[in-house]
Design a protein around this motif. Structure first.
Motif, short mmCIF file in Angstrom:
data_model
loop_
_atom_site.label_atom_id
_atom_site.label_comp_id
_atom_site.label_asym_id
_atom_site.label_seq_id
_atom_site.Cartn_x
_atom_site.Cartn_y
_atom_site.Cartn_z
N UNK A 71 10.76 -3.10 79.04
CA UNK A 71 9.60 -1.82 78.65
C UNK A 71 9.08 -0.62 79.21
N UNK A 72 9.51 -0.47 81.10
CA UNK A 72 8.66 0.32 81.78
C UNK A 72 9.04 1.70 81.44
N UNK A 73 7.72 2.51 81.59
CA UNK A 73 8.24 4.53 81.44
C UNK A 73 8.32 4.74 83.06
N UNK A 84 -7.88 11.89 81.15
CA UNK A 84 -7.26 10.76 81.42
C UNK A 84 -7.89 10.20 83.01
N UNK A 142 -0.69 1.65 78.67
CA UNK A 142 0.18 2.29 77.63
C UNK A 142 -0.15 2.03 76.12
N UNK A 143 -0.60 2.67 75.73
CA UNK A 143 -1.21 2.76 74.13
C UNK A 143 -2.28 2.57 74.42
N UNK A 144 -2.97 2.31 74.93
CA UNK A 144 -4.42 2.61 75.68
C UNK A 144 -4.69 2.47 76.38
N UNK A 145 -5.17 3.95 76.99
CA UNK A 145 -4.91 4.81 78.31
C UNK A 145 -6.40 4.82 78.15
N UNK A 156 -0.40 4.13 84.75
CA UNK A 156 -0.67 4.32 83.04
C UNK A 156 0.67 3.58 82.50
N UNK A 198 2.74 -7.09 66.56
CA UNK A 198 1.61 -6.80 67.03
C UNK A 198 0.83 -7.39 67.37
#
Lengths: 246, 335
Positions: A89-91, A116, A102-105, A98, A74
């Motif tokens: 590593x995409x959703x 959001x 991701x993780x920092x929306x 998004x 990190x």
């Protein structure tokens, strides 16, 4: 001129097995360095030591003169090194916005409650991807409906948007068809133009010669040779990969 | 391999498939209305009592299905909700009973809190099993299904815990204007869960988790904590269902939630969720719960043997899955 990334005397031992013996190389801003090598040459181990997944047994990694060795994945990412894995590593069920955030929306407040801000995130995603030469047909559509090249662009957009100085790409074309491989090569070119340094892991010779400013060939845990693509050829690179240190 | 080309026909079919549960709900309402008009000369839809009964039945299902929707979107399942409900119902009833006949409001509030805590424990255990011990949620929550069932029966002494309290009874049977209190509670929770899933970072991470765990992990999200919270939310909404049960029937029963489990799972899948995770919405689950409630009540209303409801709901579940599959075929998803 100091290099963007400096890898010095990197060594990694797993029990009695020395996977990486002594690896040195540099990456400059706007330069694509290809790490080439056969399976087991130590490519993955080297990038995992750079991205902070493994702690080196010995040696150092510097980014812009800052020592990164021993930092968590990190912390390394926050320092400006983004690693793009083969699976991206995409959703797949979310839109590019998004995925970018991701993780920092980001949210905006409506009557005190955070909601959001999908619109802003979509716009940012479309803008960053456009800077990579990719137009998103429908910014609200989930990324699973996109082509391999577009998906790669989203992963790269994440790196650019969060201002990574260096991007590590692990076999980005391995699972792609020919037109999409070309798209990815074009993406790499545009990343370079934006001043991003790139480490590309590959054992596909055409890719290596198309993308590289320098080729660092690893064999059995050591650097078997460093070449510019215009001063070498397929045959020599393969020979170095097979372990004929020159 | 290539970009999905959308033509007019496919996108029409796709919106039809997305709206099928709405259409289906309208269809069965129309069916029972026509049946009532032609067979008995009465009305099905335009009578307050009928609408209230359907809404109460739907809210019972929803209280188990709301939290479950979040868990299923994240790619997991929670079978233990059946007995989070029962455990909460029994725990609440025991506290009320211990306080004697007609306990004050303070004791009732305490009973509600104890009931919620009982359900919360089940949620924490589920979260710990799935998040920290990597137990597959189907197996882990099947285990806690049994444990919570046994625990509820043991503390209840194997019987229904009946209570006498006007406060509790009005909690379960009162109305706010024309709306039964259980319906109001379920509606508030549904709005809360919708907000959480559709509009917050937590919701976005839940969808991402269901699609690709690595995506959220590499984005720096604390996945273990996230899973823990999901299972706690699931147990708490089911627990609230148990509290309402105790209120409605002035008794806590260990098996309060057992007959509803199948319907709750069905409501989530009818509402568009997928067993593999990553999709589903609260509004879909609400429609799913109403479809089941209308079938249940409509069959009783029309004098058919109530056992047909099991057949009907079973058929609707299968239709829901078939619709979901054809949706993927129409859109040419890569997944």
């Amino acid at each position: 001129m100091t290099a963007l990334l400096e890898v010095k005397n990197l060594k990694k031992r797993f029990g009695g097995n020395e996977a990486v013996k002594d690896v040195n190389f540099e990456v400059n801003a706007g330069e694509c360095v290809v790490l080439a090598g056969d399976n087991g040459a130590g490519k993955s181990t080297v990038i995992k030591m750079i991205s902070g997944v493994y702690t080196p047994t010995a040696g150092t990694v510097h980014l812009n003169g800052e020592l990164l060795t021993g930092k968590s994945p990190e912390a390394v990412r926050n320092a400006g090194i983004e690693t793009i894995y083969q699976d991206l590593a995409l959703a797949d069920n979310l839109d590019p916005g998004l995925n970018l955030y991701l993780g920092r929306e980001i949210s905006r407040r409506v009557m005190g409650l955070p909601f959001l801000d999908r619109k802003k995130m979509r716009e940012d995603a479309a803008r960053v991807m456009k800077s990579l030469g990719i137009t998103v047909p429908d910014p609200a559509a989930p990324v699973r409906e996109m082509s391999g090249g577009q998906r790669q662009a989203i992963a790269l957009a994440r790196a650019i948007h969060w201002q990574a100085g260096l991007v590590i790409m692990d076999e980005p074309t391995a699972a792609l068809g020919v037109p999409e491989q070309r798209e990815v090569m074009a993406l790499i070119e545009r990343m370079k133009q934006q001043g991003v340094g790139i480490i590309l892991i590959s054992h596909n010779l055409p890719d290596i010669f198309a993308a590289a400013d320098r080729i660092v060939v690893l064999a059995r845990g050591v650097v078997a040779g460093v070449r510019r693509p215009d001063e070498t050829n397929d045959e020599e690179v393969v020979r170095m990969m097979m372990g004929a240190t020159l | 391999m290539s970009t999905t080309k959308r033509n007019g026909g496919a996108s029409f079919l796709r919106s039809l498939l997305n709206a099928w549960s709405w259409l289906f709900l309208i269809l069965i309402l129309a069916f029972f209305e026509i049946y009532a008009q032609t067979q008995t000369g009465s009305t099905f839809l335009f009578r307050v009592y009928n609408l209230q009964s359907i809404s109460v039945a739907a809210s019972q299902i929803l209280l188990l299905a709301l939290g479950l929707t979040l868990v299923i979107v994240a790619g997991h399942i929670d079978l233990s909700i059946a007995f989070s409900t029962g455990f909460a119902a029994v725990a609440m009833a025991l506290v009320v009973r211990a306080a004697g006949d007609d306990p004050g409001l303070a004791m009732v509030l305490l009973a509600l809190i104890v009931g919620l805590l009982a359900a919360g424990i089940v949620g924490v255990v589920n979260g710990w099993l799935v998040a920290h011990l990597d137990v597959p949620s189907f197996i882990g929550t099947l285990g806690t299904y049994g444990i919570a069932r046994g625990a509820a029966l043991i503390v209840a002494g194997g019987a229904t815990v009946s209570i006498r309290s006007d406060t509790v009874r009005s909690f379960g049977n009162g109305e706010i204007w024309l709306f039964p209190i259980p319906v109001v509670i379920a509606a508030v929770l549904a709005i809360g869960c919708h907000y959480l899933l559709a509009h917050t970072r937590f919701g976005a991470h839940t969808y991402a988790l269901g699609a690709n765990r690595a995506s959220v992990e590499r984005a720096g999200v604390d996945v273990k904590r996230h899973l823990m919270l999901l299972f706690i939310i699931s147990a708490l909404t089911a627990g609230i269902g148990g509290l309402i049960y105790t209120g409605r029937f002035s008794a806590g029963a260990a098996n309060a939630g057992e007959p509803i489990l199948l319907y709750a799972v069905a409501a989530v899948f009818i509402g568009g969720a997928s067993l593999t995770g990553g999709q589903g919405t609260i509004s879909g689950t609400v429609i799913g719960a109403f479809i089941i409630a209308v079938i249940q009540f409509g069959l009783v209303f029309s004098g058919l043997p109530p056992y047909w409801q099991f057949v009907a709901v079973g058929l609707v579940i299968i239709v829901a899955v078939l619709v979901d599959q054809s949706k993927h075929r129409v859109t040419g998803d890569r997944s």
